[in-house]
Design a protein around this motif. Sequence first.
Motif, PDB file in Angstrom:
ATOM      1  N   VAL A  18     -19.305  85.468   8.322  1.00  0.00           N
ATOM      2  CA  VAL A  18     -19.595  85.905   9.783  1.00  0.00           C
ATOM      3  C   VAL A  18     -18.721  85.248  10.905  1.00  0.00           C
ATOM      4  CG1 VAL A  18     -21.439  85.208  11.522  1.00  0.00           C
ATOM      5  CG2 VAL A  18     -22.256  85.314   9.078  1.00  0.00           C
ATOM      6  N   VAL A  19     -17.771  84.359  10.726  1.00  0.00           N
ATOM      7  CA  VAL A  19     -16.938  84.075  11.723  1.00  0.00           C
ATOM      8  C   VAL A  19     -15.838  84.960  11.403  1.00  0.00           C
ATOM      9  CG1 VAL A  19     -15.478  81.992  12.481  1.00  0.00           C
ATOM     10  CG2 VAL A  19     -18.077  81.714  11.529  1.00  0.00           C
ATOM     11  N   GLU A  20     -15.230  85.113  10.327  1.00  0.00           N
ATOM     12  CA  GLU A  20     -14.036  85.897   9.968  1.00  0.00           C
ATOM     13  C   GLU A  20     -14.357  87.341  10.717  1.00  0.00           C
ATOM     14  OE1 GLU A  20     -12.562  83.793   5.878  1.00  0.00           O
ATOM     15  OE2 GLU A  20     -14.164  85.327   5.724  1.00  0.00           O
ATOM     16  N   ARG A 332     -25.777  97.013   8.208  1.00  0.00           N
ATOM     17  CA  ARG A 332     -26.541  96.410   9.211  1.00  0.00           C
ATOM     18  C   ARG A 332     -26.361  94.965   8.939  1.00  0.00           C
ATOM     19  NH1 ARG A 332     -32.445  99.548   7.389  1.00  0.00           N
ATOM     20  NH2 ARG A 332     -32.037 101.520   8.424  1.00  0.00           N
ATOM     21  N   LYS A 333     -26.155  94.469   8.080  1.00  0.00           N
ATOM     22  CA  LYS A 333     -25.802  92.768   7.912  1.00  0.00           C
ATOM     23  C   LYS A 333     -24.417  92.673   8.920  1.00  0.00           C
ATOM     24  CE  LYS A 333     -27.602  91.800   3.423  1.00  0.00           C
ATOM     25  NZ  LYS A 333     -28.680  91.153   3.807  1.00  0.00           N
ATOM     26  N   ALA A 334     -23.539  93.547   8.806  1.00  0.00           N
ATOM     27  CA  ALA A 334     -22.503  93.389   9.634  1.00  0.00           C
ATOM     28  C   ALA A 334     -22.730  93.368  10.977  1.00  0.00           C
ATOM     29  CB  ALA A 334     -21.317  94.345   9.475  1.00  0.00           C
ATOM     30  N   GLU A 335     -23.879  94.362  11.718  1.00  0.00           N
ATOM     31  CA  GLU A 335     -24.038  94.336  12.913  1.00  0.00           C
ATOM     32  C   GLU A 335     -25.006  93.122  13.282  1.00  0.00           C
ATOM     33  OE1 GLU A 335     -23.082  96.402  14.971  1.00  0.00           O
ATOM     34  OE2 GLU A 335     -22.588  98.029  13.889  1.00  0.00           O
ATOM     35  N   THR A 336     -25.781  92.577  12.290  1.00  0.00           N
ATOM     36  CA  THR A 336     -26.520  91.283  12.439  1.00  0.00           C
ATOM     37  C   THR A 336     -25.745  90.235  12.657  1.00  0.00           C
ATOM     38  OG1 THR A 336     -28.379  92.135  11.273  1.00  0.00           O
ATOM     39  CG2 THR A 336     -28.295  89.764  11.383  1.00  0.00           C
ATOM     40  N   ALA A 337     -24.564  90.115  11.651  1.00  0.00           N
ATOM     41  CA  ALA A 337     -23.612  89.004  11.778  1.00  0.00           C
ATOM     42  C   ALA A 337     -22.831  89.087  13.020  1.00  0.00           C
ATOM     43  CB  ALA A 337     -22.523  89.189  10.685  1.00  0.00           C
ATOM     44  N   LEU A 340     -25.011  87.875  15.834  1.00  0.00           N
ATOM     45  CA  LEU A 340     -25.151  86.225  15.778  1.00  0.00           C
ATOM     46  C   LEU A 340     -23.919  85.524  16.430  1.00  0.00           C
ATOM     47  CD1 LEU A 340     -27.203  83.879  14.321  1.00  0.00           C
ATOM     48  CD2 LEU A 340     -25.558  84.326  12.640  1.00  0.00           C
ATOM     49  N   PHE A 341     -22.868  85.943  16.032  1.00  0.00           N
ATOM     50  CA  PHE A 341     -21.732  85.309  16.395  1.00  0.00           C
ATOM     51  C   PHE A 341     -21.481  85.477  17.883  1.00  0.00           C
ATOM     52  CE2 PHE A 341     -16.979  85.738  17.294  1.00  0.00           C
ATOM     53  CZ  PHE A 341     -16.539  84.503  16.773  1.00  0.00           C
ATOM     54  N   GLU A 342     -21.604  86.830  18.441  1.00  0.00           N
ATOM     55  CA  GLU A 342     -21.473  86.968  19.882  1.00  0.00           C
ATOM     56  C   GLU A 342     -22.513  86.154  20.808  1.00  0.00           C
ATOM     57  OE1 GLU A 342     -19.425  91.406  19.125  1.00  0.00           O
ATOM     58  OE2 GLU A 342     -21.646  91.010  19.433  1.00  0.00           O
ATOM     59  N   ARG A 343     -23.761  85.784  20.212  1.00  0.00           N
ATOM     60  CA  ARG A 343     -24.798  85.350  20.987  1.00  0.00           C
ATOM     61  C   ARG A 343     -24.412  83.722  20.935  1.00  0.00           C
ATOM     62  NH1 ARG A 343     -28.299  88.431  18.255  1.00  0.00           N
ATOM     63  NH2 ARG A 343     -28.750  86.896  16.523  1.00  0.00           N
ATOM     64  N   VAL A 400     -29.766  96.640  19.311  1.00  0.00           N
ATOM     65  CA  VAL A 400     -30.460  95.299  19.138  1.00  0.00           C
ATOM     66  C   VAL A 400     -29.781  94.158  18.239  1.00  0.00           C
ATOM     67  CG1 VAL A 400     -32.758  94.322  18.445  1.00  0.00           C
ATOM     68  CG2 VAL A 400     -33.032  96.565  19.575  1.00  0.00           C
ATOM     69  N   ARG A 401     -29.461  94.475  17.432  1.00  0.00           N
ATOM     70  CA  ARG A 401     -28.683  93.570  16.418  1.00  0.00           C
ATOM     71  C   ARG A 401     -27.630  92.881  17.187  1.00  0.00           C
ATOM     72  NH1 ARG A 401     -29.754  93.749  10.699  1.00  0.00           N
ATOM     73  NH2 ARG A 401     -31.481  95.355  10.324  1.00  0.00           N
ATOM     74  N   ARG A 402     -26.730  93.962  18.011  1.00  0.00           N
ATOM     75  CA  ARG A 402     -25.631  93.321  18.609  1.00  0.00           C
ATOM     76  C   ARG A 402     -26.052  92.760  20.252  1.00  0.00           C
ATOM     77  NH1 ARG A 402     -20.605  95.557  17.068  1.00  0.00           N
ATOM     78  NH2 ARG A 402     -19.855  94.142  18.437  1.00  0.00           N
ATOM     79  N   SER A 403     -27.273  92.713  20.533  1.00  0.00           N
ATOM     80  CA  SER A 403     -27.807  92.281  21.678  1.00  0.00           C
ATOM     81  C   SER A 403     -26.981  92.800  22.957  1.00  0.00           C
ATOM     82  CB  SER A 403     -27.306  90.681  21.818  1.00  0.00           C
ATOM     83  OG  SER A 403     -28.150  90.106  20.849  1.00  0.00           O
ATOM     84  N   VAL A 404     -26.883  94.062  22.767  1.00  0.00           N
ATOM     85  CA  VAL A 404     -26.058  95.075  23.799  1.00  0.00           C
ATOM     86  C   VAL A 404     -27.026  95.112  25.023  1.00  0.00           C
ATOM     87  CG1 VAL A 404     -24.852  97.213  24.444  1.00  0.00           C
ATOM     88  CG2 VAL A 404     -24.613  96.230  22.329  1.00  0.00           C
ATOM     89  N   CYS A 405     -28.257  95.302  24.892  1.00  0.00           N
ATOM     90  CA  CYS A 405     -29.244  95.737  26.188  1.00  0.00           C
ATOM     91  C   CYS A 405     -30.640  95.552  25.444  1.00  0.00           C
ATOM     92  CB  CYS A 405     -28.866  97.113  26.688  1.00  0.00           C
ATOM     93  SG  CYS A 405     -29.132  98.297  25.798  1.00  0.00           S
TER      94      CYS A 405
END
Length: 690
Positions: A18-20, A332-337, A340-343, A400-405
């Motif tokens: 996730v961090v990488e 989809r997991k990549a978008e979720t990851a 999570l990282f950006e939040r 939504v997964r990327r918390s864009v808006c």
Amino acid sequence: MARSVYVTGIDRGDGRQVVELGVMELLTRQVDRVGVFRPLVHDGPDRLFDLLRARYRLSQDPATVYGMDYQEASALQAEKGTDELVAQLVDRFHRVARDYEVVLVLGTDFHATQLPEELALNARLANEFGAPVIPVVGGKGQDADSVRAETRNAFRAYESLGCDVLAMVANRVAPDDRDALAERLASRLPVPCYVLPDEPALSAPTVAQITQALGAEVVLGDDSGLARDALDFVFGGAMLPNFLNALTPGCLVVTPGDRADLVVGALAAHSAGTPPIAGVLLTLNERPSREILTLAGRLAPGTPVVSVSGNSFPTAAELFSLEGKLNAATPRKAETALGLFERHVDTGDLLKRISLARSGRVTPMMFEHALLEQARAERRRVVLPEGAEERVLRAADVLVRRSVCDLTLLGDVEVIRKKAADLGVDLKDTQLIDPATSELRQRFAERYAELRAHKGVSVELAYDVVSDVNYFGTLMVQEGLADGMVSGSVHSTAATIRPAFEIIKTKPDASIVSSVFFMCLADKVLVYGDCAVNPDPNAEQLADIAVQSAATAARFGVEPRIAMLSYSTGTSGSGADVDKVREATKLVRGAHPELRIEGPIQYDAAVEPSVAATKLPGSEVAGQATVLIFPDLNTGNNTYKAVQRSAGAVAVGPVLQGLRKPVNDLSRGALVSDIVNTVAITAIQSQPTA
């Protein structure tokens, strides 16, 4: 020499992928050419590099990514010592570093490596590479005190070995402990410490991964269904009413294949969205009859039904040992990851600590990254009237997964829920409204009748009009219940923007509504206007388009240098068409002397310095124009499409400008990525200006 960042750990199971992935996202926002180096690698596919290569379109030869495998490293260390091992790895790193602006180094994984003092080896490699480190500590299954102690110890260990520690990351922490742990670590460490909560969707295997691991056979379902995360397992054995009560969102139903009642019941519940399931796993090598399977396929098309030969107990043991993995097959997991990282990571501060200067080049990917980052900085709500359209739902999933808006989807709520369930899209954080049954319908009818009273529109007529999703969405924007609207994937341009002309109307300082495309070339972004709305603007309207386009360019980080395009340059030509452009240029200069503008000017003189030096020497715009204004729609529309198709440019738009509040139109051929970008642009347009 390229800069580099070294992501490492202290033990296995820290979920550092996730961090990488998050650090790679940050690096590709800043520079065009990012390399990857993994000093030591196991035999077999490298899932993370495959994901990075696919997602970020890396052209790096995979053979250059790896230093050596663990077996070779262990033998070399035993025979010639650590110094020789490190020397060879440093040499291989520099072969990569010389070809890239920055290199992301993926540290060892502490799993069956047979290397003594593995942490010290990572620290030494980081120092030899000249790379600051980001150590990751895993918190899965640990209490807050243990994670805090391990994080502090990891910092001291890497610091004592001479490493430049950029930041610490505590990952997979119990969600209830996250905030308190972050506060305590912030007061005890001299570098930032980011705490990421455990995210079940990341560790949940997909149905496809389960199918592969168990050697199961796919009986029903499609690729979209197989990509769903199995967030829980529900084992069928009870009678149907009790079984249905046990279902949970995203669960994989495990049942003997002869329990047709449970199979049909689970799929019927999924079809109704109460709750949506990941799929059905049949055991005992038994399958329902052909008639039951036909019914199942009609109840929940795309939902996977897979079959294994074993019985439920050993199957359960295998299921509980599986864990989801980030790879190229799980976008989809990549978008979720990334979400999570950006939040939970202050990405702006982390970039400053990396001290990576932004590249002078702006690639399409860098521009798209910047859009999402800018939209996320101040979240807005965007309404999408085409809520049941598959591409819109897939775009909503990414946003939504990327918390864009925040999002509102319009349409028949049950239809939207069923379509989302079939696609495996989670709508729990998305507002759904059916205009036909909404309590807002009467309020909107009265408001629309008021706005259109001069056209003789009654409340009764308005009541019918506002049930249309585009009118309803536009009224949501007008009434402040949404900040912007995006439509057009299945509606015509007229159906999308006519309500905006009637309800939202133009800004006080804009005479017309116009549009621009962001043309993302290989190394820069140009702004083209107007290529979508006004067929043949007069001089005053053309001047207005130029001013609006310059403001839009500046809003999205493109320094405006305006070229008013024509078939002649400077004073070399005459005629009505050239005179219109010349007059428009004069009007802009008179009203906005702060803007840099040149016109009339030919396209080649506007963008090519060598041509500009001949045709308009000394111009501060010629040869370096960024905002190109076409004299009419015919020229603009054909030019943008020619550049898009012939030069391989990414065209983002059209972006409407001149409205009081943002409404944007999609092409009916829009891809999911186009919708994501347009929604991000709309969110940014609605943000208050400085």
